[in-house]
Motif scaffolding. Structure first.
Motif, PDB file in Angstrom:
ATOM      1  N   PRO A  49       4.648 -21.037  -1.550  1.00  0.00           N
ATOM      2  CA  PRO A  49       5.104 -22.022  -0.568  1.00  0.00           C
ATOM      3  C   PRO A  49       4.650 -23.449  -0.868  1.00  0.00           C
ATOM      4  CG  PRO A  49       4.197 -20.095   0.521  1.00  0.00           C
ATOM      5  CD  PRO A  49       3.835 -19.977  -0.926  1.00  0.00           C
ATOM      6  N   ALA A  50       5.447 -24.400  -0.434  1.00  0.00           N
ATOM      7  CA  ALA A  50       5.122 -25.817  -0.606  1.00  0.00           C
ATOM      8  C   ALA A  50       3.861 -26.196   0.152  1.00  0.00           C
ATOM      9  CB  ALA A  50       6.299 -26.673  -0.147  1.00  0.00           C
ATOM     10  N   ALA A  51       3.664 -25.618   1.337  1.00  0.00           N
ATOM     11  CA  ALA A  51       2.478 -25.955   2.125  1.00  0.00           C
ATOM     12  C   ALA A  51       1.202 -25.548   1.400  1.00  0.00           C
ATOM     13  CB  ALA A  51       2.546 -25.265   3.485  1.00  0.00           C
ATOM     14  N   LEU A  52       1.255 -24.433   0.679  1.00  0.00           N
ATOM     15  CA  LEU A  52       0.096 -24.001  -0.095  1.00  0.00           C
ATOM     16  C   LEU A  52      -0.173 -24.962  -1.246  1.00  0.00           C
ATOM     17  CD1 LEU A  52      -2.118 -22.017  -0.841  1.00  0.00           C
ATOM     18  CD2 LEU A  52      -0.381 -20.575  -1.933  1.00  0.00           C
ATOM     19  N   LYS A  53       0.882 -25.398  -1.939  1.00  0.00           N
ATOM     20  CA  LYS A  53       0.714 -26.368  -3.024  1.00  0.00           C
ATOM     21  C   LYS A  53       0.135 -27.675  -2.495  1.00  0.00           C
ATOM     22  CE  LYS A  53       1.464 -27.440  -7.449  1.00  0.00           C
ATOM     23  NZ  LYS A  53       1.071 -28.830  -7.618  1.00  0.00           N
ATOM     24  N   ASN A  54       0.566 -28.059  -1.301  1.00  0.00           N
ATOM     25  CA  ASN A  54       0.053 -29.279  -0.689  1.00  0.00           C
ATOM     26  C   ASN A  54      -1.455 -29.177  -0.455  1.00  0.00           C
ATOM     27  OD1 ASN A  54       0.297 -31.854   0.385  1.00  0.00           O
ATOM     28  ND2 ASN A  54       0.889 -31.148   2.414  1.00  0.00           N
ATOM     29  N   LEU A  55      -1.897 -28.035   0.054  1.00  0.00           N
ATOM     30  CA  LEU A  55      -3.329 -27.822   0.286  1.00  0.00           C
ATOM     31  C   LEU A  55      -4.102 -27.840  -1.029  1.00  0.00           C
ATOM     32  CD1 LEU A  55      -5.733 -26.956   2.153  1.00  0.00           C
ATOM     33  CD2 LEU A  55      -5.154 -24.609   1.512  1.00  0.00           C
TER      34      LEU A  55
ATOM     35  N   VAL B  21      -1.716 -23.195 -12.006  1.00  0.00           N
ATOM     36  CA  VAL B  21      -2.188 -24.309 -11.180  1.00  0.00           C
ATOM     37  C   VAL B  21      -3.714 -24.307 -11.115  1.00  0.00           C
ATOM     38  CG1 VAL B  21      -2.203 -25.262  -8.842  1.00  0.00           C
ATOM     39  CG2 VAL B  21      -0.066 -24.410  -9.818  1.00  0.00           C
ATOM     40  N   PHE B  22      -4.305 -23.142 -10.860  1.00  0.00           N
ATOM     41  CA  PHE B  22      -5.765 -23.089 -10.737  1.00  0.00           C
ATOM     42  C   PHE B  22      -6.468 -23.263 -12.073  1.00  0.00           C
ATOM     43  CE2 PHE B  22      -4.938 -21.255  -6.515  1.00  0.00           C
ATOM     44  CZ  PHE B  22      -5.807 -22.051  -5.781  1.00  0.00           C
ATOM     45  N   ALA B  23      -5.824 -22.879 -13.169  1.00  0.00           N
ATOM     46  CA  ALA B  23      -6.407 -23.160 -14.485  1.00  0.00           C
ATOM     47  C   ALA B  23      -6.526 -24.666 -14.693  1.00  0.00           C
ATOM     48  CB  ALA B  23      -5.554 -22.535 -15.584  1.00  0.00           C
ATOM     49  N   GLU B  24      -5.521 -25.408 -14.271  1.00  0.00           N
ATOM     50  CA  GLU B  24      -5.560 -26.867 -14.393  1.00  0.00           C
ATOM     51  C   GLU B  24      -6.681 -27.462 -13.541  1.00  0.00           C
ATOM     52  OE1 GLU B  24      -4.456 -30.638 -15.742  1.00  0.00           O
ATOM     53  OE2 GLU B  24      -3.930 -28.640 -16.467  1.00  0.00           O
TER      54      GLU B  24
ATOM     55  N   TYR C 151       8.320 -17.266  -2.229  1.00  0.00           N
ATOM     56  CA  TYR C 151       9.532 -17.948  -1.781  1.00  0.00           C
ATOM     57  C   TYR C 151      10.297 -18.424  -3.015  1.00  0.00           C
ATOM     58  CZ  TYR C 151       7.260 -18.370   2.853  1.00  0.00           C
ATOM     59  OH  TYR C 151       6.639 -18.128   4.053  1.00  0.00           O
ATOM     60  N   ASN C 152      11.500 -17.944  -3.207  1.00  0.00           N
ATOM     61  CA  ASN C 152      12.348 -18.408  -4.319  1.00  0.00           C
ATOM     62  C   ASN C 152      11.620 -18.336  -5.662  1.00  0.00           C
ATOM     63  OD1 ASN C 152      14.462 -19.036  -2.493  1.00  0.00           O
ATOM     64  ND2 ASN C 152      13.465 -20.979  -2.012  1.00  0.00           N
ATOM     65  N   HIS C 153      11.017 -17.168  -5.933  1.00  0.00           N
ATOM     66  CA  HIS C 153      10.327 -16.898  -7.198  1.00  0.00           C
ATOM     67  C   HIS C 153       9.040 -17.699  -7.371  1.00  0.00           C
ATOM     68  CE1 HIS C 153      13.480 -14.610  -9.738  1.00  0.00           C
ATOM     69  NE2 HIS C 153      13.756 -14.465  -8.458  1.00  0.00           N
ATOM     70  N   SER C 154       8.494 -18.275  -6.296  1.00  0.00           N
ATOM     71  CA  SER C 154       7.251 -19.026  -6.419  1.00  0.00           C
ATOM     72  C   SER C 154       6.506 -18.982  -5.085  1.00  0.00           C
ATOM     73  CB  SER C 154       7.526 -20.462  -6.871  1.00  0.00           C
ATOM     74  OG  SER C 154       6.338 -21.084  -7.308  1.00  0.00           O
TER      75      SER C 154
ATOM     76  N   MET D  83      10.957  -6.964  -3.677  1.00  0.00           N
ATOM     77  CA  MET D  83      10.684  -5.972  -4.711  1.00  0.00           C
ATOM     78  C   MET D  83       9.580  -6.403  -5.664  1.00  0.00           C
ATOM     79  SD  MET D  83      12.453  -3.405  -3.994  1.00  0.00           S
ATOM     80  CE  MET D  83      12.198  -2.464  -5.503  1.00  0.00           C
ATOM     81  N   SER D  84       9.390  -7.704  -5.837  1.00  0.00           N
ATOM     82  CA  SER D  84       8.353  -8.187  -6.754  1.00  0.00           C
ATOM     83  C   SER D  84       6.969  -8.195  -6.120  1.00  0.00           C
ATOM     84  CB  SER D  84       8.686  -9.605  -7.227  1.00  0.00           C
ATOM     85  OG  SER D  84       8.461 -10.531  -6.183  1.00  0.00           O
ATOM     86  N   GLY D  85       6.902  -8.047  -4.807  1.00  0.00           N
ATOM     87  CA  GLY D  85       5.605  -8.026  -4.134  1.00  0.00           C
ATOM     88  C   GLY D  85       4.845  -9.338  -4.215  1.00  0.00           C
ATOM     89  N   GLY D  86       5.552 -10.431  -4.492  1.00  0.00           N
ATOM     90  CA  GLY D  86       4.893 -11.728  -4.570  1.00  0.00           C
ATOM     91  C   GLY D  86       4.235 -12.017  -5.895  1.00  0.00           C
ATOM     92  N   LEU D  87       4.412 -11.158  -6.891  1.00  0.00           N
ATOM     93  CA  LEU D  87       3.704 -11.326  -8.160  1.00  0.00           C
ATOM     94  C   LEU D  87       4.158 -12.567  -8.933  1.00  0.00           C
ATOM     95  CD1 LEU D  87       3.489  -7.618  -9.336  1.00  0.00           C
ATOM     96  CD2 LEU D  87       1.664  -9.047  -8.384  1.00  0.00           C
ATOM     97  N   ARG D  88       5.406 -13.000  -8.739  1.00  0.00           N
ATOM     98  CA  ARG D  88       5.849 -14.220  -9.425  1.00  0.00           C
ATOM     99  C   ARG D  88       5.159 -15.452  -8.841  1.00  0.00           C
ATOM    100  NH1 ARG D  88      12.059 -12.073  -9.449  1.00  0.00           N
ATOM    101  NH2 ARG D  88      11.480 -11.840  -7.257  1.00  0.00           N
ATOM    102  N   ALA D  89       4.889 -15.419  -7.542  1.00  0.00           N
ATOM    103  CA  ALA D  89       4.115 -16.505  -6.932  1.00  0.00           C
ATOM    104  C   ALA D  89       2.706 -16.548  -7.523  1.00  0.00           C
ATOM    105  CB  ALA D  89       4.052 -16.311  -5.418  1.00  0.00           C
TER     106      ALA D  89
END
Length: 199
Positions: A96-102, A136-139, A91-94, A123-129
């Motif tokens: 979803p907010a609900a996923l970040k919330n979880l 995030v997961f590295a942190e 969504y918008n090059h990243s 066209m990006s297939g979600g790769l920017r997300a």
């Protein structure tokens, strides 16, 4: 001269507990189609025990620590998992907010465990997300595996009603992802058993 043979007994590792996180809560979302496609492939493997956590079925509060229906069950499912696969749209090059919330509502549940990604989008297939999620997961002290499964405009596929694709490159990508996840999952599970992870 007498030769004595030594037999080495090998034990088969128990199945890896994999939690597949469905990362979209948007109305009319395509996430369940992609998630069901991936779950069918993961559940067919004898080296995996698969559960799913769907952010669309959760009512996570925006203020962490506040009571929420099903929060204890979600925490238990994530804590019990040895590995994760995140199914995410872009969504918008990243992501979803609900996923970040979880993700942000949990901490130790992710630590010292591998995370794989199945993404979809235009066209990006979600790769920017996916690239944003890696940071995030590295942190959170998790390990993200290199290979992903990525679907470009899957809703335009002839097979879209029943799944994004039927066989081919996507099946190969899913196998590669799961093979890497199992390797890391077994290695990190063994390491945590010897020495619990702590930061």
């Amino acid at each position: 001269m007498t030769h004595t043979s030594t037999s080495i007994s090998s034990t088969v590792a128990p199945p890896l507990r994999l939690a597949v996180v469905v990362g979209s809560s948007r109305q009319g979302r395509y996430a369940p189609v992609v998630a069901d496609w991936f779950l069918a492939r993961a559940e067919a493997r004898p080296d995996l025990l698969v559960t799913s956590v769907d952010v669309g079925a959760l009512d996570l509060p925006h203020t962490f620590g506040a009571p929420a229906p099903g929060a204890a069950d979600t925490r238990a499912a994530l804590a019990d998992a040895d590995a994760f696969v995140i199914v995410t749209p872009e969504y918008n090059h990243s992501y979803p907010a609900a996923l970040k919330n979880l993700i942000d509502a949990h901490g130790r549940e992710w630590q010292a465990k591998p995370v794989g990604f199945v993404s979809y989008g235009g066209m990006s297939g979600g790769l920017r997300a996916v690239e944003h999620l890696r940071g995030v997961f590295a942190e959170l002290h998790a390990v993200t595996v290199r290979d992903t499964v990525s679907f470009h405009n899957p809703w335009r596929s002839e097979d879209a009603p029943g799944g994004p694709v039927a066989g081919g490159e996507a099946d190969t990508a899913a196998t590669t992802l799961l093979d890497q996840l199992v390797w890391w999952g077994e290695a990190l599970r063994a390491a945590r058993a010897v020495r619990p992870y702590g930061r």
